[in-house]
Design an enzyme around this catalytic site. Structure first.
Site, PDB file in Angstrom:
ATOM      1  N   ARG A 230       0.848  -1.186   0.000  1.00 47.02           N
ATOM      2  CA  ARG A 230       0.000   0.000   0.000  1.00 47.02           C
ATOM      3  C   ARG A 230       0.887   1.240   0.000  1.00 47.02           C
ATOM      4  O   ARG A 230       1.970   1.247   0.608  1.00 47.02           O
ATOM      5  CB  ARG A 230      -0.897   0.033   1.249  1.00 47.02           C
ATOM      6  CG  ARG A 230      -2.045  -0.967   1.242  1.00 47.02           C
ATOM      7  CD  ARG A 230      -3.123  -0.602   0.206  1.00 47.02           C
ATOM      8  NE  ARG A 230      -4.260  -1.512   0.236  1.00 47.02           N
ATOM      9  CZ  ARG A 230      -4.409  -2.582  -0.558  1.00 47.02           C
ATOM     10  NH1 ARG A 230      -3.480  -2.870  -1.458  1.00 47.02           N
ATOM     11  NH2 ARG A 230      -5.485  -3.336  -0.476  1.00 47.02           N
ATOM     12  N   HIS A 278      -1.099   0.055  -9.694  1.00 47.09           N
ATOM     13  CA  HIS A 278      -1.736  -0.872  -8.744  1.00 47.09           C
ATOM     14  C   HIS A 278      -2.265  -2.115  -9.493  1.00 47.09           C
ATOM     15  O   HIS A 278      -3.462  -2.394  -9.495  1.00 47.09           O
ATOM     16  CB  HIS A 278      -2.872  -0.174  -7.978  1.00 47.09           C
ATOM     17  CG  HIS A 278      -3.265  -0.918  -6.725  1.00 47.09           C
ATOM     18  ND1 HIS A 278      -3.665  -0.282  -5.580  1.00 47.09           N
ATOM     19  CD2 HIS A 278      -3.311  -2.236  -6.434  1.00 47.09           C
ATOM     20  CE1 HIS A 278      -3.945  -1.173  -4.645  1.00 47.09           C
ATOM     21  NE2 HIS A 278      -3.741  -2.374  -5.153  1.00 47.09           N
TER      22      HIS A 278
HETATM   23  P1  NAP Z   1      -1.407 -11.566   4.969  1.00 46.62           P
HETATM   24  O1  NAP Z   1      -1.593 -12.964   4.494  1.00 46.62           O
HETATM   25  O2  NAP Z   1      -2.352 -11.011   5.956  1.00 46.62           O
HETATM   26  O3  NAP Z   1       0.089 -11.468   5.514  1.00 46.62           O
HETATM   27  C1  NAP Z   1       0.553 -10.335   6.172  1.00 46.62           C
HETATM   28  C2  NAP Z   1       1.986 -10.574   6.644  1.00 46.62           C
HETATM   29  O4  NAP Z   1       2.465  -9.350   7.227  1.00 46.62           O
HETATM   30  C3  NAP Z   1       2.093 -11.644   7.731  1.00 46.62           C
HETATM   31  O5  NAP Z   1       3.282 -12.395   7.553  1.00 46.62           O
HETATM   32  C4  NAP Z   1       2.182 -10.813   9.019  1.00 46.62           C
HETATM   33  O6  NAP Z   1       2.908 -11.426  10.076  1.00 46.62           O
HETATM   34  C5  NAP Z   1       2.965  -9.624   8.534  1.00 46.62           C
HETATM   35  N1  NAP Z   1       2.748  -8.466   9.423  1.00 46.62           N
HETATM   36  C6  NAP Z   1       1.580  -7.826   9.705  1.00 46.62           C
HETATM   37  N2  NAP Z   1       1.787  -6.829  10.586  1.00 46.62           N
HETATM   38  C7  NAP Z   1       3.113  -6.840  10.862  1.00 46.62           C
HETATM   39  C8  NAP Z   1       3.943  -6.069  11.707  1.00 46.62           C
HETATM   40  N3  NAP Z   1       3.449  -5.067  12.449  1.00 46.62           N
HETATM   41  N4  NAP Z   1       5.267  -6.359  11.751  1.00 46.62           N
HETATM   42  C9  NAP Z   1       5.783  -7.380  11.014  1.00 46.62           C
HETATM   43  N5  NAP Z   1       5.048  -8.153  10.198  1.00 46.62           N
HETATM   44  C10 NAP Z   1       3.727  -7.882  10.115  1.00 46.62           C
HETATM   45  O7  NAP Z   1      -1.429 -10.571   3.715  1.00 46.62           O
HETATM   46  P2  NAP Z   1      -1.221 -10.910   2.167  1.00 46.62           P
HETATM   47  O8  NAP Z   1      -2.386 -11.603   1.613  1.00 46.62           O
HETATM   48  O9  NAP Z   1       0.110 -11.546   2.001  1.00 46.62           O
HETATM   49  O10 NAP Z   1      -1.232  -9.438   1.540  1.00 46.62           O
HETATM   50  C11 NAP Z   1      -0.352  -8.419   1.982  1.00 46.62           C
HETATM   51  C12 NAP Z   1      -0.807  -7.079   1.457  1.00 46.62           C
HETATM   52  O11 NAP Z   1      -0.565  -6.970   0.059  1.00 46.62           O
HETATM   53  C13 NAP Z   1      -2.309  -6.804   1.548  1.00 46.62           C
HETATM   54  O12 NAP Z   1      -2.677  -6.385   2.865  1.00 46.62           O
HETATM   55  C14 NAP Z   1      -2.503  -5.704   0.532  1.00 46.62           C
HETATM   56  O13 NAP Z   1      -2.347  -4.439   1.127  1.00 46.62           O
HETATM   57  C15 NAP Z   1      -1.378  -5.927  -0.462  1.00 46.62           C
HETATM   58  N6  NAP Z   1      -1.863  -6.323  -1.787  1.00 46.62           N
HETATM   59  C16 NAP Z   1      -1.519  -5.559  -2.859  1.00 46.62           C
HETATM   60  C17 NAP Z   1      -1.939  -5.924  -4.118  1.00 46.62           C
HETATM   61  C18 NAP Z   1      -1.531  -5.129  -5.325  1.00 46.62           C
HETATM   62  O14 NAP Z   1      -2.039  -5.370  -6.418  1.00 46.62           O
HETATM   63  N7  NAP Z   1      -0.611  -4.207  -5.207  1.00 46.62           N
HETATM   64  C19 NAP Z   1      -2.727  -7.065  -4.297  1.00 46.62           C
HETATM   65  C20 NAP Z   1      -3.063  -7.812  -3.184  1.00 46.62           C
HETATM   66  C21 NAP Z   1      -2.629  -7.439  -1.929  1.00 46.62           C
HETATM   67  P3  NAP Z   1       2.334 -12.767  10.789  1.00 46.62           P
HETATM   68  O15 NAP Z   1       2.469 -13.841   9.738  1.00 46.62           O
HETATM   69  O16 NAP Z   1       3.249 -12.965  11.921  1.00 46.62           O
HETATM   70  O17 NAP Z   1       0.916 -12.478  11.156  1.00 46.62           O
HETATM   71  C1  GLV Z   2      -5.345  -5.261  -3.832  1.00 47.17           C
HETATM   72  O1  GLV Z   2      -4.648  -4.313  -3.635  1.00 47.17           O
HETATM   73  C2  GLV Z   2      -5.804  -6.150  -2.813  1.00 47.17           C
HETATM   74  O2  GLV Z   2      -5.634  -5.833  -1.629  1.00 47.17           O
HETATM   75  O3  GLV Z   2      -6.357  -7.197  -3.155  1.00 47.17           O
END
Ligand code: NAP
Ligand code: GLV
Length: 315
Positions: A230, A278
């Protein structure tokens, strides 16, 4: 109770800002033929489930009886800013074809930088046949912040190209090929051992502005930033200052504090920043609808479902 009876009177409201509703509503109806499914309008009847993306507060205020809120993306930061019905579960998309897209996007940005492909593209435009000295992967450790659904898949893909891989998460993780760091105590050590920093954290009060002068200065000299999480994770002016003083070599940015990125924003023209709109991991409608429909039916049957957001943690 049979599946037919369970969903025979279920009502689902679709409320996704910036998304054309018709194909979603039609395909949700096909996936859940016994449910009544409509695009939300102010004053719409009470629904059991919401299928949402950045809904207005009015939607939630008018739907206090929602049992579940299904987000059509992975990140729930826009939802977490709103007042939600107290008892509703919030469910994010759990991969749904996003993880492989994210892996290919990050590997592309990493390899483009590592192999100096932009430099070769310039040479080719000038019909110049030239070679750059091969670089060593050992000098390009890749540090991934966030080892969740997407970060873990990216770590695996980067490891396949034999780069050293480091990962930082809130709780400790042991992943093959990944040197793990966890929590605030190990953050500086993680940064100091990282040259290419990939952000795949959720945006929460704890991670807001995490890529700032203090943290980016700790990266190895010649560091590179890939932000695919983000825009709120990055302090824009700190990145520009560190690119301009030579500490950082470049950045690929897919997400921004304001989207679309305003025309006057300096990122557009900076010679060492690559901007994409994005698009690193897109929501795939077919996979997403299949996942949400399956989870609604499982939830109705009282079965556990994956991807439920911890509302206190914010992701
Ligand atoms: P997720 O499965 O919820 O994983 C989040 C990771 O971040 C986990 O490993 C978590 O640690 C870690 N984390 C959270 N808070 C933290 C902190 N304070 N300090 C250290 N580590 C922390 O999320 P995801 O599905 O991988 O997605 C991640 C993000 O990508 C989304 O929230 C979204 O904003 C972004 N995204 C972007 C796009 C795009 O097109 N650009 C698309 C999809 C998603 P733990 O494992 O220990 O809980
Ligand atoms: C895209 O940014 C998502 O969070 O799926």
């Amino acid at each position: 109770m049979t599946g037919f009876q369970q969903n025979s009177c279920m009502h689902i409201s679709f409320c996704c800002t910036g998304t054309k509703a018709a194909p979603w509503v039609d395909e949700l109806r096909a996936a859940l033929p016994r449910a009544s499914i409509d695009e939300w309008q102010p004053g719409s009847p009470q629904a059991d489930y919401g299928v949402v993306w950045a809904p207005p507060q009015q939607f939630l205020d008018e739907q206090p009886g929602l049992k579940g809120i299904f987000n059509i993306g992975a990140g729930v930061d826009a939802l977490m800013k709103l007042r939600l019905p107290a008892d509703a579960i919030v469910v994010r998309i759990d991969d749904g074809g996003m993880a492989v897209q994210m892996a290919e996007f990050v590997c592309h940005a990493l390899i483009r930088h590592f192999r100096e492909l932009d430099g070769y593209a310039d040479d080719i435009r000038n019909r110049k046949w030239s070679y750059r000295k091969p670089r060593s992967r050992a000098d390009f450790p890749v540090g991934i912040m966030g080892l969740g659904v997407l970060g873990e898949r990216v770590a695996r893909a980067v490891d396949h190209f034999d780069f050293p891989v480091l990962g930082w998460s809130r709780t400790a993780k042991e992943l093959p090929g990944v040197r793990g760091f966890a929590g605030q105590d190990q953050f500086d050590a993680f940064l100091a051992a990282t040259k290419v920093l990939v952000c795949l954290l959720p945006l929460t009060p704890e991670t807001q502005g995490i890529m700032n002068a203090r943290s980016l200065e700790r990266l190895m000299p010649g560091g590179y930033v890939i932000n695919v999480a983000r825009g709120g994770h990055l302090v824009d002016e700190d990145l520009i200052a560190l690119l301009d003083n030579g500490h950082l070599a470049g950045a690929t940015l897919d997400v921004f504090r304001t989207e679309p990125l305003p025309a006057e924003h300096p990122f557009w023209k900076h010679p060492r920043i690559t901007v994409t709109p994005h698009t690193s991991a897109r929501t795939l409608r077919e996979e997403t609808i299949a996942q949400i429909a399956g989870k609604i039916l499982a939830f109705q049957r009282g079965e556990p479902i994956a991807g439920v957001v911890d509302r206190k943690r914010g992701y």
